[in-house]
Design an enzyme around this catalytic site. Sequence first.
Site, PDB file in Angstrom:
ATOM      1  N   ASP A 140       0.838  -1.296  -0.025  1.00  0.00           N
ATOM      2  CA  ASP A 140      -0.015   0.081  -0.077  1.00  0.00           C
ATOM      3  C   ASP A 140       0.660   1.457  -0.011  1.00  0.00           C
ATOM      4  O   ASP A 140       0.318   2.304  -0.212  1.00  0.00           O
ATOM      5  CB  ASP A 140      -0.975   0.010   1.343  1.00  0.00           C
ATOM      6  CG  ASP A 140      -2.022  -1.027   1.140  1.00  0.00           C
ATOM      7  OD1 ASP A 140      -2.460  -1.346   0.007  1.00  0.00           O
ATOM      8  OD2 ASP A 140      -2.481  -1.459   2.381  1.00  0.00           O
ATOM      9  N   GLN A 294      -1.970  -9.042  -7.231  1.00  0.00           N
ATOM     10  CA  GLN A 294      -1.238  -7.807  -7.099  1.00  0.00           C
ATOM     11  C   GLN A 294      -0.029  -7.865  -6.332  1.00  0.00           C
ATOM     12  O   GLN A 294       0.840  -7.022  -6.429  1.00  0.00           O
ATOM     13  CB  GLN A 294      -2.005  -6.425  -7.125  1.00  0.00           C
ATOM     14  CG  GLN A 294      -2.966  -6.504  -5.753  1.00  0.00           C
ATOM     15  CD  GLN A 294      -4.011  -5.560  -5.844  1.00  0.00           C
ATOM     16  OE1 GLN A 294      -4.058  -4.353  -6.052  1.00  0.00           O
ATOM     17  NE2 GLN A 294      -5.284  -6.112  -5.537  1.00  0.00           N
TER      18      GLN A 294
END
Length: 409
Positions: A140, A294
Site C-alpha cells: 500500500d 497484485q
Amino acid sequence: MKNALYFQSGGVTAVIGATAAALIEAHQRQGQGTLYAAENGLSGLLDAHLVNASALPPAMRQALSQIPGGGLGSGRTLLQAYEDNPEQWQRVRDVLLAHEVGTIYVNGGNGSMDTAAKLVELGQRFNLPLKVIGLPKTIDNDLEGTDTSPGFGSALKYLSVSLMEAARDHCAMATKPSVFILEVMGRHTGWLATCGAVARLPAEMASPLILFPEVVFDPERFVQVVQASFKTHKACICVVSEGIRTADGQFYAQQNTASHYGHEQLGGAGFSVASLLRAQLGVKVHVAVPDYLQRAARHLASATDIAQAEAVAQHAVQLAEQGQSGVMVNIVRDANTPYAWHCDSIPLTDIANRERLFPTAWIDQNAYSISADALAYLQPLIQGEQQQHWHEGLPNYPWVSWPKVCVTS
C-alpha cells in the site's frame, strides 16, 4: 540473550522473501548467536512455533529470495496494550527467555510497527536486554517515515503492466461505448491506483480515469465525465481504489468492518461503480479485481524493489550490531534522475499506526489523474527486472523447508 528472532506481520508481498533471505545471510555474516524465525507472525512467537533460520541451507535460502508469499507465513495478530492483555506480554517474555532472544526483527506495515514499539516497552517492563528493529513492508506504500516500502514497487509494476494489456484487449473489442474497470487494493490510500497513470498507453487511447480514496467520490460528476469520454473514444478505462468514499465519509462498497486490527475488509467498489454506470448510461462494463495477484506477482517484480527489500534487511542487522533499538529501517531518496537512495532509520514511535496518504497536491481532480511530480516519484520504483528461475514453462517456486526448533510450552 545472544540470539535473534525474525517474524513477518500483515499482508505479504512479492519481495518479502527477498528480505527474509537477505536478513538470514546478513545475520550469518555479522550477527551473534542463532537467528530464529516465528511462523505466521506474532502468533507463531506466542505459540513458540519457531524455526532455525540460521540453519536454512544456502540453496533453500536462494529459493526463499525468489518466491512470493514470504515462505514463512505471516499473520494479523498484534501485541495488545499491556493493560488489556498482560498474559500475552508474559507469554512473549517467556518464549524470548527460553530461546535467549535478545534481538527482534519485525517485518511489516504501520500496525506491525506498533507491535514492534510495544516489544521495546516489553523489554523495559520485564528488564530484558532486548533490541527491536522494524523492517518496512507493504504494497500500500502507506508507511510514514520512508520514501517507499518494499513490496509497493512490484505491486505497482504488476498492476501497470496488467492494465496496459487489459486496456488493449478492451479497446480491441469496444465496437460501441463500454467501460473496463480495474479495482485495486487501498483501504485509505491511493498509491496503487496510480497504476492508471504509470501504465504507458498509446496516445490513440483514452487516458484511464483514477478514483482515489483521498478524494471524495462524486457519482454524478463521474458519470458525466465517463459520458463525455465517449465523444472521442468508445473504450473508457477506469482504475478504482477499493477504499473510495462518498461525501458522507462512507466507503462506496464495504463487505464488513473488522473488530480487530483496524482493517476493514473491503471489496466490490469496482462492481458498485460498474452498476452505477450501467444504470445511468446503459453501457457494457467489465470489472477485474486482481486481489492477491497484485501482491504475489514475483515473476514481474521490480528489480529496484528487490534491491530495497534486501537492503533494509542488511541495514537492520547493522543497526542491531551497533546496539540500536526502537527504530525502523527507512529508505531515503537522494535523487529522482538518476534514481538514488540509501537506508537510514527512524524511531518506531514516530511512525507506528500512522498512515501515509497519497498527496492530494499530486492528484488532478479535474482529469482524474496525477501530476508530473507524482510520476517522477513513482517511475523509478518499477524499474528493472531480475532473472527468474523457470522450470517447464513456469516459475520455479519450491516450498521452503525450515529446520525446526523444539517447541517450548
